[in-house]
Design an enzyme around this catalytic site. Structure first.
Site: not given
Length: 566
Positions: A427-429, A161, A294
Site C-alpha cells: 500500500y501507498e504505492g 484517503m 510513503r
C-alpha cells in the site's frame, strides 16, 4: 517479551548519524531543543509501552467488524486512540496556526515508529490523519483549513484517503467516481472506493474522506481528476455536526493481517463534498498526502521490524536447545541464530537511519526552502518507503525462523508481525512503483541529487579510512559502483530502467545503509561490530543487484506468457 521503545538508538541516529542538529538550528524548528526532544521521546515511549503495546494482540484476535452498517473496533482501541490524541501526537508536525505542535518530521517519525511497533493496526489511523492535515495545509481553502484541521489535530475527527477503485488500482487515471456541481459551492460525489484504511470507527465524532473524482468537464486520465473533502457527517461553518452524508461502508475486507484496522469498500451516493485545491489537479494535491504516507509506511516497516526483533531476541535468550560453543546455553549462542539476530539488528539500524535522513531532508527543505534539500527529500522518499518495508518483512520472517517450530504457532506471537507487516510493501504505492519513481521522476535532474548523495558517501568514507579502514574502503568502493550504475540508468530507455528499478533501489539502500553504519562507528566505537556485520556481510549484495540492473528488459520479455505457462 513486552515492547520496549528503542530510545537509545533513536536518539543516537538523530544526534550522530542524520544531522538532526541542523534542523534544530533553524528558526522554524528552534523549539526542537535537546530538552524538548528528550521529553517528547520519553513521554511517547511511556504511552507505547504501557498503553498501546497490550492492544497489539487484542487487535489481532478480536478483529474490527461491521455490524448493522457500523464499524466496531477491537476492545481497548477506543481508549488507546484517546490516549494518542490526548497527548497531541496526531498534530506533532502540524502548523501551530491550527493547534499543531509544529515539530520536525524527524521527531514525528520517531514517535510514529514507537506507536507502530506497539500496535500497528491502531497506528494506521493517526498516520492517515497526519497525511490529510498536511494535504489540507498545502491545498485547501482557508475555510476548509479552519473548519477541518483543528478537529483533525484534536482527534475529534479522523481522516482517510480514497483513491483506489475496483478497476483503478495503480492506474488511478482509470477511476470512474464523478463529482457534479450543486450550485452552492459543493459537489455531489458518486462512486465506489476500495481498500480504504480506517474508513469508519466507533470512537470519533466524524471521519473526513479525501476523495478523488472527476468533474463533468474533467478530461481522461490523471489530468482530469479533482480532489474533494467528503465528511461522514456534514458540519456547519462552526464545526457543529448535522446530517449524515450519503456515504457508507459496504463491507470490510478479510485480510492476512492488521485485523484490528478496518479496511473497507466505500459507497458514495451523491455524497456532499467540497473541492480541495484546483479543479482537475486533484492527484497532485493527493500526492502531498501520499508522500507523507510513503515515509510513514516505511517507518511502519521499521516499527514492526523492531518489535519482531525484540520478540525473537527474548525467545533466543531463554530457549535452550543443544550444546553451543559456550556449553549448555541458550540458542542465541548457536552461530546461525546469532547470525540472524545480528542481521536483523543491522538491517533495522540502516533502515531507521535512511528513514530519519529522509525526514531530516523534509524538515530542512521546509525550514530553508533550499532546492537541494527538497531534492534530497524527494530522492530518499521511495528508498525509505521500499527499504523500510522490505526490512520489516525480512526481519519479521527471520523472527519466525528464530522461533523454529514455535514461530509457526500463532500463540507464540511471532507470526502476527509477519502477517501485519506484509501489506506495507503494497500500500501507498507498491515497492515496484517506488523503484520506478526513483529511476524515473527522481532522475529527471540528470542524477544531480543522487550524485550529490554519492559524493557525501565517498567523502565520509575517506574521512573514516584512518579510523576504520576495513569498513571505509568497502563503502567507498560500493559508492563508486553505485555512481557508475547511476550513469547506466540515465543512459537506459524507459523499459530497461523499469526492469532494473527494484535492483537499483535495493543497491542504493544497501550502500546508503553502509554509509550510515560507518558514520555510527566513527561516532561511537562500540557500534563498529554491528557496522561490520552490515558492511562486510550484507552490503556486498549491492553488486548482485547492480548486475541485474545492467541486464535490462529484453531477457524478461523473452519469457513470453506462453513460455511462463509451459
Amino acid at each position: 517479551m513486552p515492547y520496549r521503545a528503542p530510545l537509545t538508538d533513536l536518539r543516537f541516529v538523530l544526534d550522530h548519524v542524520v544531522g538532526f542538529a541542523d534542523v534544530a538550528a533553524t528558526p522554524r524548528f528552534a523549539e526542537a531543543s535537546d530538552d524538548t526532544v528528550t521529553a517528547v521521546l520519553a513521554e511517547a515511549a511511556r504511552l507505547c509501552e504501557d498503553t498501546l503495546a497490550p492492544l497489539n494482540r487484542v487487535g489481532d484476535t478480536h478483529p474490527a467488524r461491521l455490524e448493522g452498517g457500523v464499524v466496531r473496533t477491537p476492545p481497548g482501541f477506543a481508549e488507546g486512540y484517546r490516549a494518542i490524541t490526548a497527548g497531541g501526537w496526531v498534530g506533532m508536525a502540524a502548523s501551530p496556526d491550527h493547534g499543531g505542535m509544529g515539530l520536525p518530521m524527524a521527531l514525528t517519525s520517531c514517535v510514529n515508529e514507537m506507536i507502530g511497533a506497539a500496535c500497528l493496526a491502531l497506528q494506521v489511523n493517526p498516520l492517515m490523519t497526519q497525511g490529510q492535515i498536511e494535504a489540507l495545509e498545502h491545498h485547501a481553502s482557508d475555510a476548509i483549513k479552519a473548519l477541518y484541521i483543528p478537529k483533525l489535530i484534536s482527534g475529534d475527527w479522523c481522516a482517510t484517503m480514497n483513491l483506489t477503485e475496483p478497476q483503478a488500482g495503480s492506474d488511478v487515471g482509470a477511476l470512474r467516481s464523478k463529482a457534479e456541481p450543486l450550485g452552492d459551492g459543493s459537489y455531489a460525489i458518486t462512486g465506489q472506493k476500495i481498500y480504504i484504511s480506517w474508513a469508519d470507527n466507533d470512537f470519533t465524532e466524524n471521519v473526513c474522506h479525501l476523495v478523488l473524482a472527476r468533474l463533468p468537464d474533467g478530461g481522461p486520465g490523471t489530468r482530469g481528476i479533482s480532489l474533494f473533502m467528503v465528511p461522514k457527517v456534514i458540519p456547519d461553518a462552526t464545526g457543529q455536526l448535522g446530517a449524515r452524508n450519503a456515504v457508507q461502508v459496504v463491507s470490510l475486507e478479510h485480510k492476512l493481517g492488521l485485523h484490528g484496522s478496518p479496511t473497507a469498500v466505500m459507497q458514495y451516493d451523491g455524497a456532499k463534498g467540497w473541492l480541495v485545491g484546483e479543479p482537475h489537479k486533484g492527484l497532485a494535491a493527493m500526492f502531498t498526502m501520499m508522500n507523507n504516507a510513503r515515509l510513514g509506511v516505511g517507518v511502519q516497516g521499521i516499527a514492526v521490524a523492531e518489535a519482531a526483533f525484540q520478540h525473537a531476541l527474548s525467545y533466543a535468550m531463554g530457549r535452550k536447545q543443544g550444546r553451543t560453543p559456550f556449553g549448555d546455553s541458550a540458542i542465541i549462542d548457536h552461530a546461525d541464530v546469532r547470525r540472524m539476530l545480528a542481521e536483523m539488528k543491522a538491517e533495522i539500524f540502516a533502515a531507521r537511519a535512511i528513514a530519519l535522513a529522509c525526514a531530516v531532508a523534509i524538515d530542512m527543505g521546509k525550514a530553508t526552502d533550499r532546492p537541494d534539500w527538497q531534492a534530497r527529500a524527494g530522492l530518499l522518499t521511495p528508498i525509505a518507503k521500499a527499504y523500510g518495508t522490505e526490512v520489516g518483512n525480512l526481519v519479521a520472517q527471520m523472527g519466525v525462523q528464530v522461533h523454529g517450530g514455535m514461530g509457526f504457532v500463532e500463540e507464540a506471537g511471532a507470526a502476527q508481525y509477519l502477517r501485519d507487516v506484509r501489506v506495507t510493501t503494497i500500500y501507498e504505492g507498491t515497492n515496484g512503483i517506488q523503484a520506478m519513481d526513483l529511476v524515473g521522476r527522481k532522475m529527471m535532474d540528470g542524477g544531480e541529487a543522487a550524485y550529490r548523495l554519492i559524493d557525501e558517501m565517498q567523502t565520509g568514507a575517506e574521512t573514516a579510512r584512518k579510523l576504520w579502514p576495513d569498513l571505509a574502503t568497502p563503502v567507498w568502493n560500493a559508492a563508486e559502483a553505485l555512481r557508475e550504475a547511476t550513469e547506466v540508468v540515465l543512459a537506459q530507455g524507459a523499459e530497461d530502467r523499469n526492469a532494473g528499478a527494484v535492483p537499483y533501489l535495493r543497491a542504493f539502500a544497501r550502500v546508503l545503509g553502509g554509509h550510515f553504519h560507518l558514520r555510527a562507528a566513527v561516532a561511537e566505537a562500540a557500534r563498529a561490530d554491528l557496522a561490520r556485520v552490515y558492511i562486510r556481510r550484507l552490503m556486498p549484495d549491492h553488486a548482485a543487484h547492480l548486475a541485474q540492473l545492467r541486464e535490462g528488459a529484453a531477457g524478461l520479455y523473452a519469457l513470453t506468457p506462453e513460455v511462463l505457462q509451459a
